[in-house]
Design a protein around this motif. Structure first.
Motif, PDB file in Angstrom:
ATOM      1  N   THR A  26      38.680  44.195  40.958  1.00 42.82           N
ATOM      2  CA  THR A  26      38.176  44.831  42.182  1.00 42.82           C
ATOM      3  C   THR A  26      37.960  46.325  41.961  1.00 42.82           C
ATOM      4  OG1 THR A  26      39.311  43.166  43.510  1.00 42.82           O
ATOM      5  CG2 THR A  26      38.697  45.206  44.633  1.00 42.82           C
ATOM      6  N   ASP A  57      33.458  38.973  43.422  1.00 46.28           N
ATOM      7  CA  ASP A  57      34.845  39.331  43.098  1.00 46.28           C
ATOM      8  C   ASP A  57      35.752  38.511  44.005  1.00 46.28           C
ATOM      9  OD1 ASP A  57      37.130  40.753  42.269  1.00 46.28           O
ATOM     10  OD2 ASP A  57      36.821  42.292  43.805  1.00 46.28           O
ATOM     11  N   LEU A  58      36.761  37.896  43.412  1.00 49.02           N
ATOM     12  CA  LEU A  58      37.672  37.072  44.204  1.00 49.02           C
ATOM     13  C   LEU A  58      38.585  37.937  45.057  1.00 49.02           C
ATOM     14  CD1 LEU A  58      38.727  34.532  41.472  1.00 49.02           C
ATOM     15  CD2 LEU A  58      37.420  34.010  43.544  1.00 49.02           C
TER      16      LEU A  58
HETATM   17 MG    MG Z   1      40.849  41.876  43.179  1.00 50.96          MG
END
Ligand code: MG
Ligand code: GDP
Length: 166
Positions: A17, A58-59
């Protein structure tokens, strides 16, 4: 307008992230959450004479194994495998996730980013580890989401490779 989906894959807290946020910064186009636990950012990059909109997946949350679910990877033109230089196990995790990603979507361009280069004196990942990985033919970069070191070039290099692959 060319649009390419790129996924971030890697163990928890390696900096996925942070890398995306560092890269998109103020140049952000749109941001939203979906019910599949994914955050999507967009950034336009210019490669040669092509303008490419990167759609960065992005998870959200802690589940790195979701990273290899087909719903997350489907349609990816490439992916960034991220490891944390201070935790050697995350490198092994990246290697494993790569195998699983390839099983899921086949061969697409990817790069390994060993992140937290600003903490290099405390790294568990050694030069020898990275040489071994490079011997597999993998493109490997050392990044720092904190300082920004090699972050932009990692995304741009992957984009170049994606454009050449098609
Ligand atoms: Mg992350
Ligand atoms: P993710 O789970 O892979 O998305 O990881 P995050 O981006 O949430 O980062 C996990 C933690 O590592 C956070 O505390 C970040 O501030 C930190 N972090 C991420 N990238 C770097 C980096 O390049 N250097 C340092 N020193 N810390 C980082």
């Amino acid at each position: 307008m060319i649009q390419k989906k790129i996924c971030l894959i890697g163990a928890f807290a390696v900096g996925k992230t942070s890398l995306v946020q560092r890269f998109v910064k103020s140049m952000f186009a749109e941001k939203y959450h979906t019910n599949i636990g994914v955050k999507i950012d967009k950034k336009i990059v210019t490669v040669g004479e092509s303008e490419v909109t990167l759609v960065l997946w992005d998870l959200v949350g802690q589940d790195e194994f979701k990273a290899v679910e087909i719903g997350y990877l489907r349609g990816s033109a490439g992916y960034l495998l991220v490891a944390d230089g201070t935790r050697r196990a995350t490198l092994e995790c990246a290697v494993d996730l790569h195998t699983r990603a390839q099983d899921a979507i086949g061969r697409v361009p990817f790069r390994l980013l060993v992140n937290k280069a600003d903490l290099a004196p405390t790294w568990e990942v050694t030069d020898e580890d990275l040489i071994k990985i490079a011997e597999r033919g993998w493109a490997v970069g050392r990044t720092s989401a904190k300082t920004g070191d090699h972050v932009e070039s990692a995304f741009v290099s992957l984009t170049q490779e994606i454009l050449q692959a098609k």
